[in-house]
Design a protein around this motif. Structure first.
Motif, PDB file in Angstrom:
ATOM      1  N   VAL A  43       0.873  -1.170   0.000  1.00 12.07           N
ATOM      2  CA  VAL A  43       0.000   0.000   0.000  1.00 12.07           C
ATOM      3  C   VAL A  43       0.913   1.223   0.000  1.00 12.07           C
ATOM      4  O   VAL A  43       2.100   1.114   0.316  1.00 12.07           O
ATOM      5  CB  VAL A  43      -0.953   0.013   1.221  1.00 12.07           C
ATOM      6  N   GLN A  45       1.311   5.437   0.978  1.00  8.51           N
ATOM      7  CA  GLN A  45       0.779   6.560   1.743  1.00  8.51           C
ATOM      8  C   GLN A  45       1.359   7.873   1.206  1.00  8.51           C
ATOM      9  O   GLN A  45       2.575   8.002   1.044  1.00  8.51           O
ATOM     10  CB  GLN A  45       1.113   6.407   3.229  1.00  8.51           C
ATOM     11  N   ARG A  63       2.258  -5.236   3.233  1.00 12.92           N
ATOM     12  CA  ARG A  63       1.147  -5.903   3.925  1.00 12.92           C
ATOM     13  C   ARG A  63       1.273  -7.400   3.725  1.00 12.92           C
ATOM     14  O   ARG A  63       1.694  -7.853   2.651  1.00 12.92           O
ATOM     15  CB  ARG A  63      -0.202  -5.412   3.365  1.00 12.92           C
ATOM     16  N   GLY A 257      -3.399  11.494   4.221  1.00 11.83           N
ATOM     17  CA  GLY A 257      -3.994  10.350   3.543  1.00 11.83           C
ATOM     18  C   GLY A 257      -3.556   9.055   4.183  1.00 11.83           C
ATOM     19  O   GLY A 257      -2.460   8.986   4.748  1.00 11.83           O
ATOM     20  N   ARG A 258      -4.422   8.064   4.128  1.00  9.26           N
ATOM     21  CA  ARG A 258      -4.096   6.740   4.683  1.00  9.26           C
ATOM     22  C   ARG A 258      -3.377   5.921   3.624  1.00  9.26           C
ATOM     23  O   ARG A 258      -3.538   6.168   2.430  1.00  9.26           O
ATOM     24  CB  ARG A 258      -5.385   6.019   5.080  1.00  9.26           C
ATOM     25  N   PRO A 259      -2.610   4.927   4.060  1.00  8.24           N
ATOM     26  CA  PRO A 259      -2.020   4.009   3.085  1.00  8.24           C
ATOM     27  C   PRO A 259      -3.133   3.332   2.270  1.00  8.24           C
ATOM     28  O   PRO A 259      -4.154   2.942   2.841  1.00  8.24           O
ATOM     29  CB  PRO A 259      -1.285   2.981   3.961  1.00  8.24           C
ATOM     30  N   ALA A 260      -2.940   3.231   0.966  1.00  7.26           N
ATOM     31  CA  ALA A 260      -3.979   2.672   0.099  1.00  7.26           C
ATOM     32  C   ALA A 260      -3.322   1.998  -1.104  1.00  7.26           C
ATOM     33  O   ALA A 260      -2.157   2.270  -1.414  1.00  7.26           O
ATOM     34  CB  ALA A 260      -4.918   3.781  -0.362  1.00  7.26           C
ATOM     35  N   PRO A 261      -4.064   1.127  -1.807  1.00  6.55           N
ATOM     36  CA  PRO A 261      -3.492   0.464  -2.976  1.00  6.55           C
ATOM     37  C   PRO A 261      -3.069   1.460  -4.058  1.00  6.55           C
ATOM     38  O   PRO A 261      -3.554   2.586  -4.096  1.00  6.55           O
ATOM     39  CB  PRO A 261      -4.641  -0.421  -3.475  1.00  6.55           C
ATOM     40  N   SER A 264      -4.948   4.217  -6.235  1.00  2.00           N
ATOM     41  CA  SER A 264      -5.473   5.466  -5.685  1.00  2.00           C
ATOM     42  C   SER A 264      -4.418   6.568  -5.596  1.00  2.00           C
ATOM     43  O   SER A 264      -4.645   7.577  -4.964  1.00  2.00           O
ATOM     44  CB  SER A 264      -6.069   5.205  -4.308  1.00  2.00           C
ATOM     45  N   GLU A 266      -2.766   9.790  -6.108  1.00  2.00           N
ATOM     46  CA  GLU A 266      -3.491  11.020  -6.430  1.00  2.00           C
ATOM     47  C   GLU A 266      -2.895  11.682  -7.675  1.00  2.00           C
ATOM     48  O   GLU A 266      -1.733  12.066  -7.687  1.00  2.00           O
ATOM     49  CB  GLU A 266      -3.363  11.979  -5.231  1.00  2.00           C
TER      50      GLU A 266
END
Ligand code: C2E
Ligand code: MG
Ligand code: MG
Ligand code: MG
Length: 281
Positions: A43, A45, A63, A257-261, A264, A266
């Motif tokens: 992920v 961030q 993860r 922002g949160r950790p994300a795949p 996403s 930006e």
């Protein structure tokens, strides 16, 4: 085992727990098959540049899932991976996946990757990074390696040599979690870090005069040595305002922002596209 703890998370490492050695052996075994069985993922961030307001880097975070889908937190599996040496394969996997992701993410100037001292000390690490860059065609300047100051991290000359080889590839070197150990100051003397990440524990009491003074001192120390400063763990608008007052270069945290795949990441507004591409950070 971990499932008994309910929720969606394995329980934290407790050396006095009789189940712990079983559990860490299970995780050690899991780590051996994790890449093949698709149990690891990344992920990302966002990291925001406060002077431009833009997200100009993202941090890759590993993860791990067990076969039943339960997730294992990095605080549990990273130390096991370091102890067993599994971190070497996992670490190469991370760098390769990040490079492949960078190829299709032109609007992300830099991805930072956590690198363990075990990797830096292992012979041929810099060469393996060079060959991943060569295979994928990614410029080293789009990678930053985060090194955590830790007690166990002694000043081996082979680590210093490795870091200098990585710099030759154009890779930026950041110091992670600054202020949490005893080694940070000696690392600052020996390595010219591009950016120093101030540990998020310094934000816990930054709303008290004492906490604020402590943060101001540590920022002064890092800034006087010519490093850029990133503060980790910014969670509230108040903390962000304080970071602006302190003229912090970069911030990272749930408020940004949160950790994300990866999908996403930006993208910049269309008018920014040329600038972002022309001036990677
Ligand atoms: P780190 O490198 O300091 O990464 C930041 C950690 O803080 C991440 O935890 C992130 O999710 C969390 N975090 C970010 N913003 C906030 C916030 O605003 N509030 C709070 N409470 N937490 C925040 P995560 O993903 O659990 O990773 C923990 C540690 O595991 C990392 O700390 C890093 O040391 C290690 N790690 C993760 N991925 C890798 C990897 O690929 N390789 C190596 N060697 N270590 C890794
Ligand atoms: Mg980090
Ligand atoms: Mg770290
Ligand atoms: Mg950190």
């Amino acid at each position: 085992g971990a499932k008994a703890n309910g929720r969606n998370c394995a329980r934290l490492f407790d050396p006095n727990d009789p189940q712990t050695s079983d559990e860490s052996e299970n995780i050690a075994a899991l780590l051996k098959i994790a890449i093949d069985q698709d149990l690891v993922s990344l992920v990302y961030q966002p990291i925001r540049d406060l002077s431009t307001g833009r997200v100009d880097a993202v941090e890759a975070l590993m993860r791990l899932k067990m076969l039943d889908g339960t997730s294992v937190p990095p605080s549990l599996f990273i130390p096991i991976a370091e102890r067993t040496g599994a971190i070497l394969d996992l670490g190469r996997w991370v760098i390769r996946v990040v490079c492949l992701e960078l190829l299709t993410s032109e609007h992300v100037p830099v991805v930072s990757v956590n690198v363990s001292p075990i990797q830096l000390r292992s012979p041929g690490f810099a060469a393996s990074v060079a060959s991943i860059l060569g295979e994928t065609g990614v410029a080293g300047s789009r990678l930053a390696f985060e090194i955590t100051e830790g007690l166990e991290m002694e000043m081996h000359s082979d680590i210093l040599r490795c870091i200098s080889d990585l710099k030759t590839l154009g890779i930026r070197i950041w110091l992670d979690d600054f202020g949490t150990g005893f080694a940070g100051l000696s690392w600052l003397r020996l390595i010219d870090f591009d950016t120093v990440k101030i540990d998020r524990s310094f934000l816990h009491d930054c709303d008290t005069p004492k906490g604020k003074a402590m943060l101001r001192d540590i920022i002064g120390l890092v800034r006087n040595r010519g490093h850029k400063i990133l503060v980790e763990g910014v969670e509230t608008e108040e903390q962000l305002t304080l970071m602006r007052q302190f003229r912090i270069d970069h911030v990272q945290g749930f408020h940004v922002g949160r950790p994300a795949p990866a999908r996403s990441f930006e993208p910049p507004p269309p008018s920014d596209r040329r600038r972002t591409r022309a001036s990677p950070v």
